[in-house]
Design a protein around this motif. Sequence first.
Motif, PDB file in Angstrom:
ATOM      1  N   ARG A  55      21.463   1.203  -2.317  1.00 40.56           N
ATOM      2  CA  ARG A  55      20.530   0.404  -1.659  1.00 40.56           C
ATOM      3  C   ARG A  55      20.050   1.126  -0.322  1.00 40.56           C
ATOM      4  NH1 ARG A  55      19.250  -3.439   1.695  1.00 40.56           N
ATOM      5  NH2 ARG A  55      21.190  -3.031   2.929  1.00 40.56           N
ATOM      6  N   GLU A  58      18.275   4.280  -1.226  1.00 41.62           N
ATOM      7  CA  GLU A  58      16.762   3.878  -1.605  1.00 41.62           C
ATOM      8  C   GLU A  58      15.885   3.687  -0.394  1.00 41.62           C
ATOM      9  OE1 GLU A  58      16.633   0.699  -4.684  1.00 41.62           O
ATOM     10  OE2 GLU A  58      14.667   0.167  -3.859  1.00 41.62           O
ATOM     11  N   GLN A  59      16.518   2.931   0.620  1.00 38.83           N
ATOM     12  CA  GLN A  59      15.530   2.374   1.779  1.00 38.83           C
ATOM     13  C   GLN A  59      15.404   3.682   2.658  1.00 38.83           C
ATOM     14  OE1 GLN A  59      14.346  -0.557   3.403  1.00 38.83           O
ATOM     15  NE2 GLN A  59      14.346  -1.202   0.928  1.00 38.83           N
ATOM     16  N   LYS A  62      12.702   5.704   1.041  1.00 40.33           N
ATOM     17  CA  LYS A  62      11.380   5.001   1.089  1.00 40.33           C
ATOM     18  C   LYS A  62      10.743   4.999   2.359  1.00 40.33           C
ATOM     19  CE  LYS A  62      11.592   1.331  -2.528  1.00 40.33           C
ATOM     20  NZ  LYS A  62      11.965  -0.154  -2.728  1.00 40.33           N
ATOM     21  N   HIS A  63      11.591   4.929   3.408  1.00 43.22           N
ATOM     22  CA  HIS A  63      11.173   4.791   4.750  1.00 43.22           C
ATOM     23  C   HIS A  63      10.835   6.249   5.054  1.00 43.22           C
ATOM     24  CE1 HIS A  63      11.382   0.749   6.208  1.00 43.22           C
ATOM     25  NE2 HIS A  63      12.649   0.506   5.618  1.00 43.22           N
ATOM     26  N   LYS A  66       7.482   7.017   3.871  1.00 46.64           N
ATOM     27  CA  LYS A  66       6.587   6.262   4.544  1.00 46.64           C
ATOM     28  C   LYS A  66       5.784   6.680   5.967  1.00 46.64           C
ATOM     29  CE  LYS A  66       6.102   1.571   5.922  1.00 46.64           C
ATOM     30  NZ  LYS A  66       6.859   0.323   6.243  1.00 46.64           N
TER      31      LYS A  66
ATOM     32  N   SER B 308       8.955   0.198   0.816  1.00 43.49           N
ATOM     33  CA  SER B 308      10.055   0.027   1.417  1.00 43.49           C
ATOM     34  C   SER B 308      10.431  -1.445   1.791  1.00 43.49           C
ATOM     35  CB  SER B 308       9.943   0.737   2.718  1.00 43.49           C
ATOM     36  OG  SER B 308       9.068   0.155   3.893  1.00 43.49           O
ATOM     37  N   ARG B 315      17.089  -8.023  -3.677  1.00 43.14           N
ATOM     38  CA  ARG B 315      16.657  -7.056  -4.811  1.00 43.14           C
ATOM     39  C   ARG B 315      15.593  -7.648  -5.717  1.00 43.14           C
ATOM     40  NH1 ARG B 315      17.234  -2.231  -6.755  1.00 43.14           N
ATOM     41  NH2 ARG B 315      18.233  -1.454  -5.030  1.00 43.14           N
TER      42      ARG B 315
END
Lengths: 163, 574
Positions: A55, A58-59, A62-63, A66, B308, B315
């Motif tokens: 988790r 993944e963050q 993604k960040h 961005k 994000s 989830r």
Amino acid sequence: MRHIISILMENEPGALSRVVGLFSQRNFNIETLNVAPTEDPSLSRLTVTTVGDDRVIEQITKHLNKLIDVVKLVDLTEGNHIERELMLVKVKALGAARDEVKRTVDIFRAQIVDVTPSLYTVQITGDASKLDAFLQAMAPVGILEVARTGVSGIARGDKVLSL
Amino acid sequence: MELLSGADMIARFLQDEGVEYIYGYPGGAALHIYDALFRQDKVKHILVRHEQAATHAADGYARASGKPGVVLVTSGPGATNAVTGIATAYMDSIPMVVLCGQVMSHLIGDDAFQETDIVGVTRPIVKHSFSIRHPSEIPEVLKKAFYLASTGRPGPVVVDIPKDMTAPTERYEYVYPKKVKLRSYNPVTRGHTGQIKKAVEMMLKAKRPVFYTGGGVVTGKASEGLTDLVKQLGFPITTTLMGIGSYPQSDRQCLGWLGMHGSYESNMAMHHADLIIAIGARFDDRVTNNTSKFCPTAKIIHVDVDPSSVSKTVRADVPIVGPASSVINEMISLVQGQAITHPEALTDWWQKIDGWRAEREGKLYEPSKPGEVLKPQEVIEALCRVTRGEAYVTTDVGQHQMFAAQYYKFDKPNRLITSGGLGTMGFGFPAAMGIKQNFPEDDVVCVTGEGSFQMMMQELSTCKQYGVGVKIVNLNNASLGMVRQWQDLNYKSRHAHSYMESLPDFHMLIEAYGFTAITVRTLDELEPALERAFANKHELVFLDVKVDPHEHVYPMQVPLGAMRDMLLSKTERT
């Protein structure tokens, strides 16, 4: 789990601080960090090793994606990859230990790149665990200074991180 | 080919970009730019009395109009004063471009007079920032700034402009860049079709579905589509505080808003749902309460333009990254002509929801008795009646904000203008100012409290200068109501610094600026005072409404509980 994330980013002032800032701002963890321009002078490649569950990773990706300065990124640990780190170490080399250090350097396929009557400067490359093992082996002799570059890496095979 | 100085390029670019108002405050490093603005008359500059107000005013304008707000401040303290407003815009994803003067390039890093590394200071609270390194790059950088601020998930962009970049003596070619390209920035334009299909299948099969929609629907201009989709399916919908008005609140299918102070029926429906369709919402902690107890029986579809945001705190079973409007439109076309699989289950679901509604009907608060001090809730209900639910309502932060959101019924998006993410006291009044200047024929009212209002009350002077006719409804309980409420609940009513010991005489204060103030104490004075305040659209009127300091905001979710765990009044809980 430990992940190695490689990023191609704009070679612009402030870009690095955005990446590093993101990690502290969002409470993500940086173990090592390594950054330099690529063959395309408009791009830098930054490699960061970090630890987190799926988790969190993944963050992180993604960040990072961005950020406007981040052009492309890959989590190298998702596939087969080559991981290298370079380390320069000054170790005590006096008396009987002088030969012992030389032998250990050979065993680790490291090189002595500078010599004084009292110490050797050793250059060694490999993955992080090899470097750790070398430091462990040298600890009884006396480590005077350590300079590690942090991990750099690249995917095995045909996969290429480029634009 | 036209040769312009950096400062003139900025003024010209703002004209070419169609910017009507900019909000700012001059100072040494910005003086070349101010001179360029002085020598033109298309872009109107509004002189605020504190830079924070400039950002809030631009923010209010951006929220109401959907266009980026523009701010101009000087270096150092000018820029740092703007920081709270930038963070406010960032947390609520509001398009904003902040132009900051900076000391001359050769002085940067020397701790020069009025130097601050504002790019560094604002780094965690901007979508992106730029430093101008050569005057010739000004048009392109500004175009990029506006493009970034207003596309994808919008947000504030800071442009740092060293004074020598705007020097009048150096001139360069100016061309307005019509297009802009950033190789690393390609916001998604549509969602994944397969995922959308899967989501629609789940929606059609759901037995206890709930739509949960947020500010992304409002900023993504998708409210109409959403309304169509929700009506076609006949599902209940709850919105976040930021999503209020994304679906008409007076419609039967709307359960109000959800979360910490959301409606009983919204939170109950969320907790018992088997499918949650989240669009443009980010599962914020003020919505979810304890995420490990969040909606235990629900599958989650999450549509958001920002990847994000998806699966950040909760989830998603079906993540869809895409703009709300295009995803909703695709959903509508897939739903059309399709029947839901379990109409009888949906009927049962509505029965349950109507039951929850009925449980709380008429019990939300106890109205004041004749001659008694007013309840803040009844002030908002009266305000809604007098303005026919059509005003732009800005708020500050605290109890009054929650009451405004609970008791004013919003049927249109962009009508409740509130600092949801950052929770910035002082936001409401300057935001109202920014809106009123752009919508002079509409009613714009700032619902505030005497604590929040005092954080930005210097802007009365700005309103005087530009004749800004906003209305201010000051819910005056002589204490920081929400802090006091928490102290009542968690600190045995030890009111540590939550009371206002020496309030100004608001009547005299407002009159000192040449405006009208009306003090309201009882119910029979309330509506006539409101009528009088709203009689003239172009006059600033301040209503100082004395309200009950003992009132609490309910429902209130129990900390660390599930969605359904709520205090319903001082004596009841679920």
